[in-house]
Design a protein around this motif. Structure first.
Motif, mmCIF file in Angstrom:
data_model
loop_
_atom_site.group_PDB
_atom_site.id
_atom_site.type_symbol
_atom_site.label_atom_id
_atom_site.label_comp_id
_atom_site.label_asym_id
_atom_site.label_seq_id
_atom_site.Cartn_x
_atom_site.Cartn_y
_atom_site.Cartn_z
ATOM 1 N N THR A 4 0.851 -1.184 0.000
ATOM 2 C CA THR A 4 0.000 0.000 0.000
ATOM 3 C C THR A 4 0.889 1.237 0.000
ATOM 4 O OG1 THR A 4 -1.752 -1.142 1.200
ATOM 5 C CG2 THR A 4 -1.778 1.257 1.281
ATOM 6 N N TRP A 5 0.516 2.191 -0.826
ATOM 7 C CA TRP A 5 1.222 3.471 -0.927
ATOM 8 C C TRP A 5 0.226 4.560 -0.540
ATOM 9 C CZ3 TRP A 5 6.304 3.869 -3.046
ATOM 10 C CH2 TRP A 5 6.838 2.653 -3.472
ATOM 11 N N ASN A 6 0.602 5.393 0.429
ATOM 12 C CA ASN A 6 -0.281 6.446 0.935
ATOM 13 C C ASN A 6 0.140 7.816 0.402
ATOM 14 O OD1 ASN A 6 -1.860 4.699 2.644
ATOM 15 N ND2 ASN A 6 -0.051 4.547 3.929
ATOM 16 N N LEU A 7 -0.853 8.635 0.111
ATOM 17 C CA LEU A 7 -0.610 9.967 -0.421
ATOM 18 C C LEU A 7 0.096 10.851 0.602
ATOM 19 C CD1 LEU A 7 -1.191 11.898 -2.838
ATOM 20 C CD2 LEU A 7 -3.253 12.586 -1.600
ATOM 21 N N ASP A 8 1.129 11.536 0.164
ATOM 22 C CA ASP A 8 1.787 12.569 0.956
ATOM 23 C C ASP A 8 1.051 13.867 0.619
ATOM 24 O OD1 ASP A 8 3.363 14.545 2.041
ATOM 25 O OD2 ASP A 8 5.215 13.903 1.067
ATOM 26 N N LYS A 9 0.093 14.242 1.459
ATOM 27 C CA LYS A 9 -0.799 15.364 1.151
ATOM 28 C C LYS A 9 -0.067 16.699 1.025
ATOM 29 C CE LYS A 9 -4.834 13.225 3.203
ATOM 30 N NZ LYS A 9 -5.933 13.390 4.160
ATOM 31 N N ALA A 10 1.095 16.818 1.658
ATOM 32 C CA ALA A 10 1.862 18.063 1.554
ATOM 33 C C ALA A 10 2.492 18.229 0.174
ATOM 34 C CB ALA A 10 2.947 18.098 2.630
ATOM 35 N N PHE A 19 -13.043 8.050 -6.894
ATOM 36 C CA PHE A 19 -12.575 7.343 -8.075
ATOM 37 C C PHE A 19 -11.974 6.027 -7.620
ATOM 38 C CE2 PHE A 19 -9.114 6.024 -10.862
ATOM 39 C CZ PHE A 19 -9.755 5.967 -12.091
ATOM 40 N N THR A 20 -12.346 4.936 -8.276
ATOM 41 C CA THR A 20 -11.770 3.615 -8.029
ATOM 42 C C THR A 20 -11.364 3.037 -9.369
ATOM 43 O OG1 THR A 20 -13.206 3.277 -6.115
ATOM 44 C CG2 THR A 20 -12.184 1.321 -7.056
ATOM 45 N N SER A 21 -10.092 2.673 -9.494
ATOM 46 C CA SER A 21 -9.611 2.160 -10.772
ATOM 47 C C SER A 21 -10.129 0.755 -11.030
ATOM 48 C CB SER A 21 -8.085 2.180 -10.832
ATOM 49 O OG SER A 21 -7.524 1.263 -9.926
ATOM 50 N N THR A 22 -10.275 0.444 -12.314
ATOM 51 C CA THR A 22 -10.702 -0.895 -12.733
ATOM 52 C C THR A 22 -9.655 -1.579 -13.602
ATOM 53 O OG1 THR A 22 -11.904 0.060 -14.620
ATOM 54 C CG2 THR A 22 -13.172 -0.366 -12.590
ATOM 55 N N SER A 23 -8.783 -0.783 -14.265
ATOM 56 C CA SER A 23 -7.706 -1.370 -15.067
ATOM 57 C C SER A 23 -6.624 -0.330 -15.322
ATOM 58 C CB SER A 23 -8.232 -1.925 -16.390
ATOM 59 O OG SER A 23 -8.608 -0.884 -17.259
ATOM 60 N N LEU A 24 -5.439 -0.852 -15.624
ATOM 61 C CA LEU A 24 -4.280 -0.021 -15.923
ATOM 62 C C LEU A 24 -3.582 -0.651 -17.116
ATOM 63 C CD1 LEU A 24 -2.677 2.416 -14.774
ATOM 64 C CD2 LEU A 24 -1.320 0.769 -13.488
ATOM 65 N N LYS A 79 3.826 -4.959 -7.900
ATOM 66 C CA LYS A 79 4.940 -4.919 -8.856
ATOM 67 C C LYS A 79 5.684 -3.590 -8.747
ATOM 68 C CE LYS A 79 2.801 -8.069 -12.131
ATOM 69 N NZ LYS A 79 2.347 -8.266 -13.509
ATOM 70 N N PRO A 80 7.001 -3.612 -8.835
ATOM 71 C CA PRO A 80 7.777 -2.371 -8.706
ATOM 72 C C PRO A 80 7.521 -1.348 -9.810
ATOM 73 C CG PRO A 80 9.228 -4.236 -9.173
ATOM 74 C CD PRO A 80 7.850 -4.784 -8.995
ATOM 75 N N ASP A 81 7.029 -1.797 -10.971
ATOM 76 C CA ASP A 81 6.726 -0.849 -12.053
ATOM 77 C C ASP A 81 5.277 -0.362 -11.999
ATOM 78 O OD1 ASP A 81 5.278 -3.058 -12.896
ATOM 79 O OD2 ASP A 81 6.220 -3.155 -14.875
ATOM 80 N N PHE A 82 4.536 -0.785 -10.960
ATOM 81 C CA PHE A 82 3.152 -0.379 -10.718
ATOM 82 C C PHE A 82 2.189 -0.835 -11.816
ATOM 83 C CE2 PHE A 82 5.625 2.518 -8.149
ATOM 84 C CZ PHE A 82 4.937 2.519 -6.948
ATOM 85 N N SER A 83 2.583 -1.783 -12.645
ATOM 86 C CA SER A 83 1.737 -2.204 -13.761
ATOM 87 C C SER A 83 0.471 -2.936 -13.313
ATOM 88 C CB SER A 83 2.535 -3.082 -14.732
ATOM 89 O OG SER A 83 3.035 -4.235 -14.065
ATOM 90 N N ASP A 84 0.407 -3.337 -12.037
ATOM 91 C CA ASP A 84 -0.806 -3.982 -11.514
ATOM 92 C C ASP A 84 -1.493 -3.105 -10.471
ATOM 93 O OD1 ASP A 84 1.027 -4.182 -9.428
ATOM 94 O OD2 ASP A 84 0.391 -6.195 -8.866
ATOM 95 N N ALA A 85 -1.163 -1.817 -10.434
ATOM 96 C CA ALA A 85 -1.641 -0.915 -9.384
ATOM 97 C C ALA A 85 -3.142 -0.707 -9.425
ATOM 98 C CB ALA A 85 -0.919 0.423 -9.489
#
Length: 189
Positions: free
Chosen positions: A21-27, A102-107, A58-64
């Protein structure tokens, strides 16, 4: 058959176990929009209160998978009278519909570090599929926290009328709304 089920279950458990999980840095993030006024000029705005998370194995975020929410009452165009009107039932009706999401469905890959991000946008009680352009700006270790960071830029265009946000005719407020967001994300520990 039982053996195949066990193998599939093991693969699924491995994928889930490595998802991060990656969390937004709001600043270091923004969620902006631009709309045409009187068919001759642009008005820019933003949502001051929003959040987003990414889940990826995946490190390239291709499945994010991306999820975002914004507080509609936090809309800001640097004009309090206009902001109050945008929050009213004429436009967003922030009291009745306090959030957009917004919720993603594909990348889908669209070049080096570029993707087409499809998902469901919910605004003003209406959910519609949208396709947005996503750019992975880069990854690095934060120099102070020593945590993993990733930065993304999102852009696209939507129709406000498709979401029943039609408080003014197109001759006054354009139908097309350009969305642009930037964000740094920190990998959860």
């Amino acid at each position: 058959m039982k053996k195949m089920f066990i193998v599939l279950a093991a693969i699924l458990m491995q994928t889930v176990a490595y998802a991060q999980t990656w969390n937004l840095d709001k600043a270091h993030a923004n969620l902006k929009f631009t709309v045409t006024h009187l068919m001759i000029s642009d008005v820019d705005g933003r949502f001051k209160d929003f959040d987003a998370t990414i889940t990826s194995s995946k490190p390239d975020f291709s499945d994010a998978k991306f999820e975002m929410t914004a507080n509609v009452a936090s809309i800001d165009t640097d004009n309090e009278k206009r902001d109050k009107h945008l929050r009213s039932p004429d436009f967003f009706d922030a009291e009745k519909y306090p959030t957009l999401s917004f919720t993603s469905t594909s990348l889908t890959p669209a070049g080096t570090n570029k993707f087409k991000l499809k998902g469901n946008l919910t605004m003003h009680g209406v959910t519609k599929p949208v396709t947005l352009d996503l750019v992975l700006r880069g990854t690095k270790v934060h120099p102070f926290t020593k945590g993993d960071m990733a930065a993304f830029q999102l852009s696209g265009t939507i129709s406000r009328k498709e979401f029943n946000i039609s408080g003014s005719p197109e001759a006054v407020v354009g139908d097309e709304v350009v969305i642009k967001a930037n964000g740094e994300f920190a990998k959860a520990k």
